[in-house]
Design a protein around this motif. Structure first.
Motif: not given
Length: 199
Positions: A143, A146, A149-150, A177
Motif C-alpha cells: 500500500q 502504491k 506510485e500514485y 501489474y
C-alpha cells in the motif's frame, strides 16, 4: 435665544452630514464604483484597506533517493530472496537494495522505517505468493508503494510471481501489474529475470 441656538446647532449638524456624504461619494467615484453600488456599500467613514500579497510558493524539495530497489517479500521466502539479492549485487555492485528487514529495530517505529525506505527507493520489487498475501506487513509495504506510485505519477512497482495461488486468488489490485513469472520459486528463473529489472 434658546430656540435660536437649537436651530443653529441643527444647521451645523446638517452641514457635517452633508460633508461626510460628499466625501464618501467623491471617494468611491475615484474608485470607479457605480452609483447603484455606491448606495449599497457606502460607509459613513470610508477606510482604505490594503490586501497583502500572497506568499510565493516554495518549490517542492527534490527526493533524496538512497536505494535503487526496495524488496518486498514474505518472511518465508527469506532464503530465496537473499540468494536473489546476492546474485544481483554480483552482477552490479553499484546497485543499492533495501531488503534486510531484520536490521530494523522492533517497536512502534518499525513501520516508519519501512515507509521511509520505500520513499527513498526508485523502484519496489514485490514477490507475489500466498504467504505475501496473508502477511499484514507485506500489505502495508504494498500500500505504501502504491501511494508513492500514485504521487510520483510514474511506475514504481514491479511484481514477480514467485509461488502459485492454488488455494486462494491473487488480489486484483496486485494482479493488475505485468508480473514476471518465476514460479515455483525457481532461482534459475529469478536469475534470468534480473536483466529485465536491472539494466
Amino acid at each position: 435665544v434658546s430656540e435660536s441656538l437649537k436651530k443653529e446647532n441643527l444647521s451645523v449638524e446638517k452641514n457635517i452630514e452633508l460633508q461626510k456624504k460628499e466625501y464618501s461619494e467623491q471617494h468611491y467615484k475615484e474608485k470607479d464604483i457605480s452609483q447603484s453600488t455606491l448606495k449599497q456599500v457606502m460607509p459613513a467613514n470610508p477606510v482604505e484597506v490594503s490586501t497583502p500579497e500572497a506568499p510565493a510558493l516554495k518549490p517542492e524539495p527534490e527526493r533524496n533517493e538512497e536505494y535503487d530497489f526496495f524488496i518486498s517479500y514474505a518472511h518465508s521466502q527469506s532464503s530465496l530472496i537473499n540468494s536473489f539479492v546476492r546474485t544481483v549485487q554480483q552482477k552490479n555492485e553499484r546497485v543499492k537494495i533495501f531488503f534486510d528487514k531484520d536490521s530494523i529495530p522492533s517497536g512502534g517505529i518499525w513501520l516508519k522505517h519501512i515507509s521511509d525506505a520505500i520513499q527513498k527507493s526508485k523502484r519496489v520489487i514485490i514477490f507475489l505468493s500466498p504467504d505475501y498475501n496473508n502477511s499484514p506487513v507485506c500489505w502495508d509495504e504494498f500500500q505504501c508503494a502504491k501511494l508513492i506510485e500514485y504521487k510520483r505519477k510514474v511506475p514504481v512497482i514491479q511484481t514477480i510471481y514467485l509461488n502459485d495461488y492454488k488455494d486462494i486468488e491473487m488480489p486484483p489490485i496486485m494482479g493488475i501489474y505485468n508480473w514476471i513469472d518465476c514460479r515455483e520459486g525457481d532461482l534459475i528463473k529469478l536469475t534470468e529475470c534480473i536483466p529485465k529489472i536491472i539494466p
